[in-house]
Every structure is written in C-alpha cells, then in structure tokens.
Motif scaffolding. Structure first.
Motif: not given
Length: 263
Positions: A158-173
């Motif tokens: 679960g955690l890695l899925f969430s991080l992958g989505i965040v990285d694909k949509l927003n990266g480090d901001g």
C-alpha cells in the motif's frame, strides 16, 4: 509383583520412548511456514510487461529512479513442514520460520486463501489511491488510477503504491522526483487517511530489496528493530508513520535539506 529397576535399567527404559517420540516428531507435519526473500517490483514501471500504475484524467510526469515494493515467499498452506525444515531454517539468515496462522488464515482452503489475498490486495490498492489523492488534495478531481501487480496478494504494498501515484502526479512538488534517481524500496500497509501500518517478514524484505539494487528502505516505524535484525550492509533504513512522513523524508533525502529520520 513390583520390582525396583537399577538406574541404568531405568534410563534404558526411558530412552526407548523418548527416541521414538523424537523420531515421530522429526517426520510429523508442523504448523509452520518457511519464508524467504521474494520478488520486488518497481511500481513506477512495468511488472511482467504490464504498467503497474496507470493514471488517466491528469497529466503524468516522467519519473527516474525506482520505487520497489517488496515481498516474501512462503511455503504454500498445504506444504508439509517437518522438524528438519524448521531447524534448518532457524539457523539460516535468508529464511524464517513463521506460524502458519500468521501467514495464512487458519482453517481456510488454498483456494479460499488465494481469494482472501486477492481481496486484501484490491482493498490495499483502493486505500492507496485514496491516500495519495487525499495527500495531494485532488480527491475531488476526475482522476482514475489503475494498479496492476500480477501474482502478489495482501496489503503490504500500500505505501509504495501511494508513493508511486504521488511521484507520477507531483514528484517532490518542485519539479524533481521523489526518488532522486535512487532505487528506493519499502513496505507497509496504508489507510485512506495516509496512516502506515506494520507488516510481517521485514528482515526478509530488506534482503530482497538489497538484492535488487535498493540503497534505501522505507519501514513502518514500529518495525525498526525487526528491520535492523538482519539488515544488509549498505541499505539505509528510513522509518515512516504516514504517507506525508514518507514523502517528507524522501524529499529531504533528495534535496539534501532537512533531517532524514533513521531507525
């Protein structure tokens, strides 16, 4: 009529049933599973020819580096585990003996267990998507996320899925990647509110991560001591409690600013 045995006679009399008991125990099936480091998969890329994370309804970034979810491989619920197997695994650093009930729900058939694990994975994927979109404040947008990971069950990705989505949509901001070009691995369940939960088999998962090139491992904070037990050389542990803490830690590591948590 009763008679008194001498000490040698008594020991000999006791030895026979003890030897018989040990012989029986050595070949009797035991309620354990034997686990070892399993496969890892980069959630930012493909697994067995299929993209792990597919996002529609929003622009998707090109990413570098890897975010690898980790697994363990355990003997199947109908596999016979004997005393020699347990003893051999007990002294091995790349195998672990685990109560079967901690790996598989007690009393279920193989088919039922497989179905249960699929349901756990589906629920984990849904929670991971909600957690990621909620973290980005984009839960009200028309964004569709599809997660595909063949032959893997349970909630621990679960955690890695969430991080992958965040990285694909927003990266480090600010235009960079969460990974900073590194191979990052980890494990942990996640709730829709972003809370990271503990999982099993962490020492084996760190070995799988190091084997597949990871230099950083994200671990649920409550399992730091387990992760340190057989920690491969050169693998850096970062404890996390929430999706936000994981993103903050990776961003600090990538930018070289701020304090990166350690176990």
């Amino acid at each position: 009529m009763l008679s008194r045995l001498t000490r040698p006679q008594a020991l000999a009399a006791l030895a026979a049933p003890v030897v018989a008991l040990l012989a029986t125990a050595a070949f009797a099936p035991l309620p354990f599973s034997v686990a070892q480091p399993g496969m890892t998969a980069n959630v930012l890329g493909e697994n067995k020819g299929t993209q792990v994370i597919t996002i529609t309804g929003a622009p998707v970034r090109e990413t570098s580096g890897q975010l690898r979810m980790t697994t363990i491989e355990a003997t199947s619920p109908d596999t016979r585990v004997d005393l020699p197997d347990v003893i051999d695994s007990w002294f091995s650093t790349d195998r672990a003996v685990m109560p079967r009930d901690s790996v598989y729900p007690s009393g279920d058939s193989v088919k039922e267990i497989e179905q249960y694990n699929r349901e756990q994975m589906k629920e984990s994927q849904d929670e991971a998507t909600r957690a990621a979109l909620g973290y980005l404040n984009r839960e009200d947008e028309d964004i569709e996320v599809s997660l595909e990971l063949a032959d893997v069950g349970g909630p621990s990705a679960g955690l890695l899925f969430s991080l992958g989505i965040v990285d694909k949509l927003n990266g480090d901001g600010s235009g960079g990647d969460l990974t900073g070009g590194r191979v990052i691995a980890g494990t942990g369940t996640i709730d829709a509110d972003g809370t990271v939960g503990a999982v099993g088999g962490v020492p084996l998962k760190t070995q799988a991560a190091e084997r597949d090139g990871a230099t950083v491992f994200l671990v649920p904070k409550d399992e730091c001591s387990d992760a340190q037990a057989e920690l491969p050389e050169g693998l850096r542990l970062i404890p996390v409690t929430t999706l936000k803490s994981a993103v903050d830690a990776l961003t600090a590591l990538e930018k070289g600013t701020g304090k990166v948590p350690a176990c």
